[in-house]
Design a protein around this motif. Structure first.
Motif, PDB file in Angstrom:
ATOM      1  N   ASN A  99      -7.035  -7.264   2.316  1.00 20.80           N
ATOM      2  CA  ASN A  99      -6.201  -8.152   1.506  1.00 20.80           C
ATOM      3  C   ASN A  99      -5.247  -7.286   0.677  1.00 20.80           C
ATOM      4  O   ASN A  99      -5.640  -6.234   0.178  1.00 20.80           O
ATOM      5  N   GLY A 100      -3.999  -7.688   0.555  1.00 24.15           N
ATOM      6  CA  GLY A 100      -3.021  -6.913  -0.201  1.00 24.15           C
ATOM      7  C   GLY A 100      -2.384  -5.790   0.598  1.00 24.15           C
ATOM      8  O   GLY A 100      -1.725  -4.918   0.037  1.00 24.15           O
ATOM      9  N   PHE A 101      -2.567  -5.787   1.932  1.00 24.05           N
ATOM     10  CA  PHE A 101      -1.966  -4.736   2.749  1.00 24.05           C
ATOM     11  C   PHE A 101      -0.445  -4.835   2.721  1.00 24.05           C
ATOM     12  O   PHE A 101       0.113  -5.901   2.473  1.00 24.05           O
ATOM     13  N   GLU A 102       0.211  -3.712   2.983  1.00 25.00           N
ATOM     14  CA  GLU A 102       1.673  -3.699   3.022  1.00 25.00           C
ATOM     15  C   GLU A 102       2.147  -4.246   4.355  1.00 25.00           C
ATOM     16  O   GLU A 102       1.836  -3.696   5.416  1.00 25.00           O
ATOM     17  N   ALA A 103       2.929  -5.308   4.294  1.00 29.12           N
ATOM     18  CA  ALA A 103       3.424  -5.968   5.503  1.00 29.12           C
ATOM     19  C   ALA A 103       4.189  -4.992   6.389  1.00 29.12           C
ATOM     20  O   ALA A 103       4.001  -4.966   7.613  1.00 29.12           O
TER      21      ALA A 103
ATOM     22  N   ILE B 204      -3.661 -12.259   2.236  1.00 25.82           N
ATOM     23  CA  ILE B 204      -2.353 -12.292   1.586  1.00 25.82           C
ATOM     24  C   ILE B 204      -1.868 -10.854   1.522  1.00 25.82           C
ATOM     25  O   ILE B 204      -2.538  -9.985   0.976  1.00 25.82           O
ATOM     26  N   CYS B 205      -0.698 -10.612   2.098  1.00 30.89           N
ATOM     27  CA  CYS B 205      -0.151  -9.259   2.070  1.00 30.89           C
ATOM     28  C   CYS B 205       1.032  -9.203   1.120  1.00 30.89           C
ATOM     29  O   CYS B 205       1.376 -10.195   0.477  1.00 30.89           O
TER      30      CYS B 205
ATOM     31  N   PHE C 157      -6.160  -4.705  -2.728  1.00 25.49           N
ATOM     32  CA  PHE C 157      -6.329  -3.895  -1.523  1.00 25.49           C
ATOM     33  C   PHE C 157      -7.656  -3.135  -1.514  1.00 25.49           C
ATOM     34  O   PHE C 157      -8.392  -3.160  -0.514  1.00 25.49           O
ATOM     35  N   TYR C 158      -7.991  -2.472  -2.605  1.00 23.40           N
ATOM     36  CA  TYR C 158      -9.184  -1.622  -2.615  1.00 23.40           C
ATOM     37  C   TYR C 158     -10.483  -2.420  -2.618  1.00 23.40           C
ATOM     38  O   TYR C 158     -11.516  -1.905  -2.201  1.00 23.40           O
ATOM     39  N   GLU C 159     -10.438  -3.658  -3.061  1.00 21.30           N
ATOM     40  CA  GLU C 159     -11.649  -4.485  -3.013  1.00 21.30           C
ATOM     41  C   GLU C 159     -12.112  -4.651  -1.567  1.00 21.30           C
ATOM     42  O   GLU C 159     -13.307  -4.531  -1.271  1.00 21.30           O
ATOM     43  N   ASP C 160     -11.179  -4.907  -0.660  1.00 21.22           N
ATOM     44  CA  ASP C 160     -11.523  -5.006   0.761  1.00 21.22           C
ATOM     45  C   ASP C 160     -11.694  -3.619   1.377  1.00 21.22           C
ATOM     46  O   ASP C 160     -12.659  -3.353   2.091  1.00 21.22           O
ATOM     47  N   ALA C 161     -10.733  -2.739   1.133  1.00 16.73           N
ATOM     48  CA  ALA C 161     -10.696  -1.431   1.802  1.00 16.73           C
ATOM     49  C   ALA C 161     -11.884  -0.541   1.437  1.00 16.73           C
ATOM     50  O   ALA C 161     -12.250   0.331   2.221  1.00 16.73           O
ATOM     51  N   TYR C 162     -12.468  -0.742   0.269  1.00 22.64           N
ATOM     52  CA  TYR C 162     -13.626   0.050  -0.142  1.00 22.64           C
ATOM     53  C   TYR C 162     -14.948  -0.702   0.071  1.00 22.64           C
ATOM     54  O   TYR C 162     -16.002  -0.228  -0.343  1.00 22.64           O
TER      55      TYR C 162
END
Length: 193
Positions: free
Chosen positions: A10-14, A47-48, A82-87
């Motif tokens: 979530n929050g990735f750069e499109a 959501i990106c 982003f880091y909530e998902d990525a980590y």
């Protein structure tokens, strides 16, 4: 067919995600036709940046690593979670499984941080976002990564990069590793590079 899993937090750069979709799609249409990209996330809707809603094709729980040849990870915005998902454990475990299987892992900008946190880059070379006094590079180093201040770093099966400006080069490097230098040059030419 070479299958690439585009792992989205979530929050990735499109933009950083779109370079993988675009380059690999050009290869399917105009290149050797050997690459297929599948999107994946931890949630049914992501959501990106730009507040675009993306519906991934697979949830992370549905992944079978043996079905894929590579993993692609765009960076993202901390302010958008982003880091909530990525980590998360599932995200990091997926990276570990791809590395253990010897698959290619391509990360753009801060997409390198979960790769570092997963420990697959411990004692190896990598890079990440280099501006803002090197704050993100210091984070990457804290995971045991030997940070190299270069735009793109390739250490065996793992590609990392230093900013969104490197995104297309990472996607082209991934295509080259999956297909060939000649095929990649052909695609770059057709795309106007």
């Amino acid at each position: 067919m070479k299958k690439v899993l585009l792992l989205l937090a979530n929050g990735f750069e499109a933009y950083e995600a779109s370079v993988f979709t675009d380059v690999l799609d050009w290869n399917m249409e105009e290149g050797d036709g050997s690459t297929k990209l599948i999107t994946c996330g931890l949630r049914e809707k992501l959501i990106c940046t730009g507040h675009l809603t993306v519906i991934p094709e697979l949830l992370i729980s549905q992944i079978d690593v043996t079905e894929f040849d590579a993993l692609a990870i765009p960076g993202g915005y901390e302010s958008m979670g982003f880091y909530e998902d990525a980590y998360s454990d599932n995200f990091l475990s997926t990276i570990q499984k791809f590395n253990k299987a010897g698959k290619i892992i391509a990360a753009i900008c801060v997409g390198a941080l979960p790769v570092g946190k997963s420990k697959v880059l411990c004692g190896r070379q990598g890079t990440t976002y280099h501006l803002n006094n090197g704050y993100r590079q210091q984070q990457l180093a804290s995971f045991g990564v030997n940070v190299v201040n270069q735009p793109i770093v390739l250490d065996d099966n793992i590609i990392t990069s230093s900013s969104p400006a490197t995104a297309l080069d990472v996607a082209f490097k991934l295509l080259e590793m999956l297909t060939s230098l000649d095929n990649t040059r052909h695609i770059k030419h057709l795309m106007g590079f």
